[in-house]
Design an enzyme around this catalytic site. Structure first.
Site, PDB file in Angstrom:
ATOM      1  CB  CYS A 187      -1.811  -0.510  -5.509  1.00  0.00           C
ATOM      2  SG  CYS A 187      -2.129  -1.467  -4.017  1.00  0.00           S
ATOM      3  CB  THR A 188       3.263  -0.757  -4.877  1.00  0.00           C
ATOM      4  OG1 THR A 188       3.168   0.376  -5.736  1.00  0.00           O
ATOM      5  CG2 THR A 188       4.704  -1.242  -4.823  1.00  0.00           C
TER       6      THR A 188
END
Ligand SMILES: [Zn+2]
Ligand SMILES: [Zn+2]
Length: 452
Positions: A199-200
């Site tokens: 994810c980020t």
């Protein structure tokens, strides 16, 4: 004992400017069992307030998630406030590449039910039984393994402009939606495949990996520190990037380029493009991809309807907005029938074009200034202004700024002044200074020295 902010954002901004010290913008998170989040919150607030740390932090029984701005000189002391807790020993602090001294103007530490809204019932599984953390190089290696399934745990508008090659990119608008979808889609692979997630910034995977292990996946891995940290490592270690395109980020840039590949299209004309725009119509505000040509032609709007609306008088616009809040496209997060080239779900790994190297981007130049004092009077006939010096000193030849709501920002070089009534070259704290000014100033306008 102060437990809450006593300064307004404006006062804080001014203090930061006066201090003229470099600040670091950073983020971190940790999952842990916190017995008394309220006390944890208060303890942190007291320690951080002493260090002039600002930011937005959530604490919950499940841990801490923080975005902060800390004076560079207090960085180590700040780290010590975290390492005082066992679960934050050696915690990774993600320090942003670009710094903005005003990124946060308050210190807020809030107690919440959860640090990330994941919709999971944590009582039903062991949230500390997480997947194996992988660094960039290890992540690259496992992606080469044919036995690996890689899943993007971000939303459709994030993965559209950039993702890892070969990743499953669920067509979801929230993290909470993606969990059951992936669980169902991969149910036949629980035993023998590597489930690799990213994810980020890594926080979503911390919980998701524990969830999937509980769902029966045997080999669960996650990208440590997310795409942000991956990007840093591939640069530092000169590794191949298996991520193509841009990493979507939630600040004003809306994206950080990782490779030169453009993998998405302008939603309006189909030209290769990966720049997001928020529709100019405040009643719409749709987040979509728009090229510069379409931006100019459509005046930042997502559709001709919105274009028509922004040309209406504001009163009419507000009337139109009334009552349609629920159906508002804001909640559709980047999806509209009007956009012909929107892609989500299965995304291609094909580079459609290469981004041009940014040329001559005008950097915003920040004026560094120190507050010296305030205006006491303006003698209109003589065109002379009187100031009191309350901080530092004022010298002949200084570049000064006089600033106030009516006066605006007026810059000039000080060529002659009277200090306490006689001509002088330097004024110190407590001195009254007069000099001629060709424009009227207001009581309590601020006097600054410009230092760059
Ligand atoms: Zn276009
Ligand atoms: Zn619109």
């Amino acid at each position: 004992m102060q437990l809450y902010n006593t300064l307004s954002a404006e006062e804080r901004a001014e203090l930061i400017d006066q201090a003229g010290k470099q600040r670091l913008t950073l983020s971190f998170y940790a999952y842990a069992k916190i017995q008394d989040p309220k006390k944890f919150r208060d303890d942190l607030f007291i320690e951080w307030n002493k260090l002039d740390a600002l930011g937005r932090t959530y604490v919950a029984k499940e841990g801490i998630n923080a975005q902060m701005s800390v004076p560079a000189e207090n960085f180590e002391a700040f780290r010590e406030t975290l390492e005082a807790y066992d679960f934050m020993k050696n915690i990774r602090l993600n320090v942003a590449v670009e710094h903005d001294d005003h990124s946060f103007l308050k210190l807020t530490v809030k107690v919440r039910d959860k640090i990330v809204a994941d919709g999971l019932n944590d009582e039903t599984f062991d949230v500390t039984n997480i997947g194996v953390h992988l660094k960039a190089q290890e992540f690259n290696e496992i992606l080469d393994n044919p036995n690996t399934i890689v899943v993007d745990f971000r939303n459709h508008y994030e993965s559209e402009i950039g993702h890892f090659k070969g990743a499953i990119t669920p067509d979801v608008e929230t993290f909470r939606e993606s969990l059951p979808i992936i669980n169902e889609q991969l149910k036949d692979f629980k035993e023998d495949k590597n489930l690799v997630m990213y994810c980020t910034g890594g926080i979503r995977c911390e919980k998701a990996s524990a969830y999937f292990k509980h769902q029966g996946f045997k080999n669960v891995f996650q990208l440590e520190g997310g795409i942000i940290n991956y990007a840093k490592q591939i640069k530092e270690e000169n590794l191949e990037s298996k991520f193509i395109g841009k990493n979507f980020v939630f600040d004003h840039r809306l994206g950080e380029r990782i490779t030169d590949d453009i993998v998405s299209q302008c939603h309006q004309c189909g030209k290769p493009c990966d720049n997001h725009t928020n529709c100019e119509n405040d009643g719409c505000h749709l987040l979509f991809i728009q090229c510069d040509d379409c931006k100019a032609a459509m005046e930042n709007c997502c559709s001709t309807e919105c274009l028509d609306i922004i040309h209406l008088p504001l009163v009419e616009q507000v009337k139109l907005r009334r009552g349609i809040q629920v159906g508002n496209k804001v909640f559709r997060k980047g999806k509209s029938d009007k956009l012909a080239f929107k892609h989500s779900g299965e995304l291609s790994d094909k580079s459609l074009a290469l981004a041009e190297k940014p040329t001559a981007i005008r950097q915003k130049i920040k004026v560094k200034k120190v507050l010296l004092g305030k205006a006491e009077h303006y003698y209109a006939k003589a065109q002379v202004a009187l100031f009191t010096i309350e901080n530092q000193e004022l010298n002949l030849g200084d570049k000064i700024l006089i600033s106030g709501p009516t006066t605006g920002n007026q810059e000039l070089v000080l060529e002659k002044m009277l200090v306490n009534g006689t001509e002088g070259a330097q004024a110190k704290m407590g001195d009254k200074v007069t000099f001629t000014l060709p424009f009227r100033i207001r009581l309590s306008d601020k006097l600054y020295k410009i230092t760059n």
